[in-house]
Design an enzyme around this catalytic site. Sequence first.
Site, PDB file in Angstrom:
ATOM      1  N   ASN A 185      53.742  12.711 -23.893  1.00  0.00           N
ATOM      2  CA  ASN A 185      54.963  12.987 -24.835  1.00  0.00           C
ATOM      3  C   ASN A 185      55.585  11.886 -25.538  1.00  0.00           C
ATOM      4  O   ASN A 185      55.145  10.609 -25.441  1.00  0.00           O
ATOM      5  CB  ASN A 185      55.708  13.847 -23.987  1.00  0.00           C
ATOM      6  CG  ASN A 185      56.315  13.095 -22.906  1.00  0.00           C
ATOM      7  OD1 ASN A 185      57.119  12.069 -22.969  1.00  0.00           O
ATOM      8  ND2 ASN A 185      55.974  13.784 -21.663  1.00  0.00           N
ATOM      9  N   LYS A 208      68.493  25.359 -15.178  1.00  0.00           N
ATOM     10  CA  LYS A 208      67.598  24.412 -14.395  1.00  0.00           C
ATOM     11  C   LYS A 208      68.455  23.806 -13.168  1.00  0.00           C
ATOM     12  O   LYS A 208      68.168  23.649 -12.172  1.00  0.00           O
ATOM     13  CB  LYS A 208      67.299  23.232 -15.489  1.00  0.00           C
ATOM     14  CG  LYS A 208      66.063  23.741 -16.287  1.00  0.00           C
ATOM     15  CD  LYS A 208      65.800  22.564 -17.184  1.00  0.00           C
ATOM     16  CE  LYS A 208      65.096  22.871 -18.507  1.00  0.00           C
ATOM     17  NZ  LYS A 208      64.928  21.964 -19.418  1.00  0.00           N
ATOM     18  N   ASP A 215      54.500  18.927 -17.708  1.00  0.00           N
ATOM     19  CA  ASP A 215      54.555  19.985 -16.699  1.00  0.00           C
ATOM     20  C   ASP A 215      52.870  20.395 -16.382  1.00  0.00           C
ATOM     21  O   ASP A 215      52.970  21.242 -15.357  1.00  0.00           O
ATOM     22  CB  ASP A 215      55.318  21.056 -17.347  1.00  0.00           C
ATOM     23  CG  ASP A 215      56.801  20.839 -17.477  1.00  0.00           C
ATOM     24  OD1 ASP A 215      57.266  20.213 -16.526  1.00  0.00           O
ATOM     25  OD2 ASP A 215      57.411  21.220 -18.689  1.00  0.00           O
ATOM     26  N   LYS A 270      33.127  10.271 -21.519  1.00  0.00           N
ATOM     27  CA  LYS A 270      33.677  10.750 -22.844  1.00  0.00           C
ATOM     28  C   LYS A 270      33.422  11.943 -23.117  1.00  0.00           C
ATOM     29  O   LYS A 270      32.115  12.322 -23.232  1.00  0.00           O
ATOM     30  CB  LYS A 270      33.646   9.689 -23.732  1.00  0.00           C
ATOM     31  CG  LYS A 270      34.378   9.815 -25.005  1.00  0.00           C
ATOM     32  CD  LYS A 270      33.999   8.795 -26.094  1.00  0.00           C
ATOM     33  CE  LYS A 270      34.599   9.149 -27.217  1.00  0.00           C
ATOM     34  NZ  LYS A 270      34.054   8.700 -28.410  1.00  0.00           N
ATOM     35  N   PHE A 309      67.639  15.624 -16.255  1.00  0.00           N
ATOM     36  CA  PHE A 309      67.761  15.577 -17.650  1.00  0.00           C
ATOM     37  C   PHE A 309      67.068  16.962 -18.123  1.00  0.00           C
ATOM     38  O   PHE A 309      66.168  17.415 -17.620  1.00  0.00           O
ATOM     39  CB  PHE A 309      67.209  14.457 -18.159  1.00  0.00           C
ATOM     40  CG  PHE A 309      67.959  13.194 -18.334  1.00  0.00           C
ATOM     41  CD1 PHE A 309      68.477  12.615 -17.128  1.00  0.00           C
ATOM     42  CD2 PHE A 309      68.366  12.914 -19.608  1.00  0.00           C
ATOM     43  CE1 PHE A 309      69.528  11.480 -17.218  1.00  0.00           C
ATOM     44  CE2 PHE A 309      69.149  11.707 -19.836  1.00  0.00           C
ATOM     45  CZ  PHE A 309      69.827  11.093 -18.663  1.00  0.00           C
ATOM     46  N   LYS A 337      66.893  24.265  -9.635  1.00  0.00           N
ATOM     47  CA  LYS A 337      66.527  22.905  -8.912  1.00  0.00           C
ATOM     48  C   LYS A 337      67.534  22.455  -7.959  1.00  0.00           C
ATOM     49  O   LYS A 337      67.398  21.306  -7.549  1.00  0.00           O
ATOM     50  CB  LYS A 337      66.200  21.869  -9.890  1.00  0.00           C
ATOM     51  CG  LYS A 337      64.930  22.409 -11.134  1.00  0.00           C
ATOM     52  CD  LYS A 337      64.397  21.140 -11.713  1.00  0.00           C
ATOM     53  CE  LYS A 337      63.566  21.893 -12.708  1.00  0.00           C
ATOM     54  NZ  LYS A 337      62.477  20.933 -13.528  1.00  0.00           N
TER      55      LYS A 337
HETATM   56  N1  CTP Z   1      60.864  16.982 -13.829  1.00  0.00           N
HETATM   57  C1  CTP Z   1      60.232  16.608 -12.663  1.00  0.00           C
HETATM   58  N2  CTP Z   1      58.980  16.935 -12.551  1.00  0.00           N
HETATM   59  C2  CTP Z   1      58.222  17.591 -13.572  1.00  0.00           C
HETATM   60  C3  CTP Z   1      58.927  18.035 -14.547  1.00  0.00           C
HETATM   61  C4  CTP Z   1      60.137  17.824 -14.807  1.00  0.00           C
HETATM   62  O1  CTP Z   1      60.791  15.940 -11.979  1.00  0.00           O
HETATM   63  N3  CTP Z   1      57.006  17.978 -13.096  1.00  0.00           N
HETATM   64  C5  CTP Z   1      62.185  16.798 -14.218  1.00  0.00           C
HETATM   65  C6  CTP Z   1      62.661  15.899 -15.279  1.00  0.00           C
HETATM   66  O2  CTP Z   1      62.662  14.597 -15.015  1.00  0.00           O
HETATM   67  C7  CTP Z   1      63.662  16.133 -15.845  1.00  0.00           C
HETATM   68  C8  CTP Z   1      63.839  17.594 -15.558  1.00  0.00           C
HETATM   69  O3  CTP Z   1      62.902  17.766 -14.680  1.00  0.00           O
HETATM   70  O4  CTP Z   1      65.009  15.564 -15.108  1.00  0.00           O
HETATM   71  C9  CTP Z   1      63.703  18.359 -16.826  1.00  0.00           C
HETATM   72  O5  CTP Z   1      63.442  19.752 -16.225  1.00  0.00           O
HETATM   73  P1  CTP Z   1      62.085  20.496 -16.786  1.00  0.00           P
HETATM   74  O6  CTP Z   1      62.349  21.945 -16.264  1.00  0.00           O
HETATM   75  O7  CTP Z   1      61.081  20.234 -16.655  1.00  0.00           O
HETATM   76  O8  CTP Z   1      62.483  20.807 -18.430  1.00  0.00           O
HETATM   77  P2  CTP Z   1      61.492  21.018 -19.163  1.00  0.00           P
HETATM   78  O9  CTP Z   1      59.987  20.569 -19.118  1.00  0.00           O
HETATM   79  O10 CTP Z   1      61.850  20.973 -20.667  1.00  0.00           O
HETATM   80  O11 CTP Z   1      61.446  22.809 -18.869  1.00  0.00           O
HETATM   81  P3  CTP Z   1      61.092  23.797 -19.685  1.00  0.00           P
HETATM   82  O12 CTP Z   1      59.513  23.859 -19.763  1.00  0.00           O
HETATM   83  O13 CTP Z   1      61.446  24.984 -18.771  1.00  0.00           O
HETATM   84  O14 CTP Z   1      61.868  24.007 -20.888  1.00  0.00           O
END
Ligand code: CTP
Length: 481
Positions: free
Chosen positions: A189, A317, A258, A268, A303, A321
């Site tokens: 990302n 969240k 995620d 490859k 965050f 969490k």
């Molecule tokens: N985070 C984490 N581990 C993951 C994904 C995210 O620790 N596998 C943490 C990030 O570091 C950040 C927070 O979770 O602090 C973000 O939350 P998240 O729910 O992942 O946000 P998004 O991905 O934006 O959620 P959504 O897809 O529900 O919008």
Amino acid sequence: ANVARMLLKQHCDVEVLMTQNATQFINPITFESLTGHKCLVDTFDRNFQYSVEHVALAKRADVVLVAPASANVIGKIANGIADDMLTTTIMACKCKKIVAPAMNTNMFENPIVQDNLKVLEHYNYEVISPAVGYLACGDTGAGKMPEPELLLEYILREIAREKDMKGLHVLVTAGPTQESVDPVRYITNHSTGKMGYAIAKVCMQRGADVTLVTGPTSIEKPHFVNVVPITTAREMFEEVTGRAEEQDIIIKAAAVADYRPRYVSDEKVKKKDDDLALEMERTDDILAYLGAHKTKDQFLCGFSMETENMLENSRKKLKKKNLDMIIANSLKMEGAGFGGNTNVVTVITEDFEKELGKLTKEETADRILDQILAQRDKKMILAIDIGNTNIVLGCIDGDKTLFVERLSTVRTKTELEYAIDIKNVLDIYHIHRDEIEGGIISSVVPQITTIVKLAVEKILKKNVLVVGAGIKTGLNIRIDN
Ligand code: CTP
């Protein structure tokens, strides 16, 4: 001169002292025009403002840097010789002293010089390792003066910020993760790591012991921080959870993937004429894991980056969490988001919400940390109101009311009975007496006040403040009637 210039830019008051030998290399006037102060060389110069200038200067200094420190000056300081302005001033200084040795490699490696440096370290001088490279004498090796930017970092660590995080262990995550598709491609990302790096740096300058677990970024690693590089979400999970237990504060600024490709091809992947679908699987949610395994008194901050319903989604969240705080920002907001030097964030806790406005990422980091420290320092107070018909018991934690309960008051009880009643209520709300900072009683019933006061003091093992103790209780604090 470069270090002096950079310090002046940061609004420091800089005084430069030179040894007689140093004046052969650079003219004191250079420093005088830069700093606006006389550049001091000789202890017995009669033109000085003070007759004991070295002592006055030593008292004023917040930090001293000797750079470049020659073998000669190192030897003098280490052996208690004070025979010029520089060495007398250093001897009178009580503040932090930093020494940056710079000399020929053979001189630097000479065991006598090395022993002298050990003596300095023994007396809490900070010795900066010299850089390795091509030296003025033509040799190549250790002995080069480090870059002025690095010297500046050493000074700023000492004086840039108040040390209000001293003794705290903080883990920060930053940057993106990369999830491989094949040996050539990966999914990632736009995170650059700037926000997380700023937080790690500010924590360090505020005196914390900082670990930064970081995905691949192109920005310079912060100094004086334990940097742990990772690539994938799985690696971040291992490195973070393995260190979580010993942390007082964990701040997860990383943009963790995620999903990752379910299968990673060893070779490859070759293109074909038709479309390609990648099968993806979920990664572990590190933050959710940390929330579920939070240790006592640990503060967990996540965050949340959103493009819509920022506050509502972030609050979800926070709860889901089990976080103490979440820092929300919207990609749609100008001045916020990836890559830039500014951010616009909203700090959210269970009972608090504050937008910080457009600030640099470093300022944002400072303000977030202020909020975290304020939340951590919340003080629990037990308050008791004794009325003619009721005794009401309440507990507040900072700005949050934890409970308000009425005690049964069919008759006046003994001190022990009141103590048991109050303890029972605290147990219901899982509050341990050590968590409570103090007690306060307001009463209009003199007969009961002292009994309840003693009961509460028995539980808390702390003195209790009585306000409005009623008439003739004999208690010496009476604010209202
Ligand atoms: N985070 C984490 N581990 C993951 C994904 C995210 O620790 N596998 C943490 C990030 O570091 C950040 C927070 O979770 O602090 C973000 O939350 P998240 O729910 O992942 O946000 P998004 O991905 O934006 O959620 P959504 O897809 O529900 O919008």
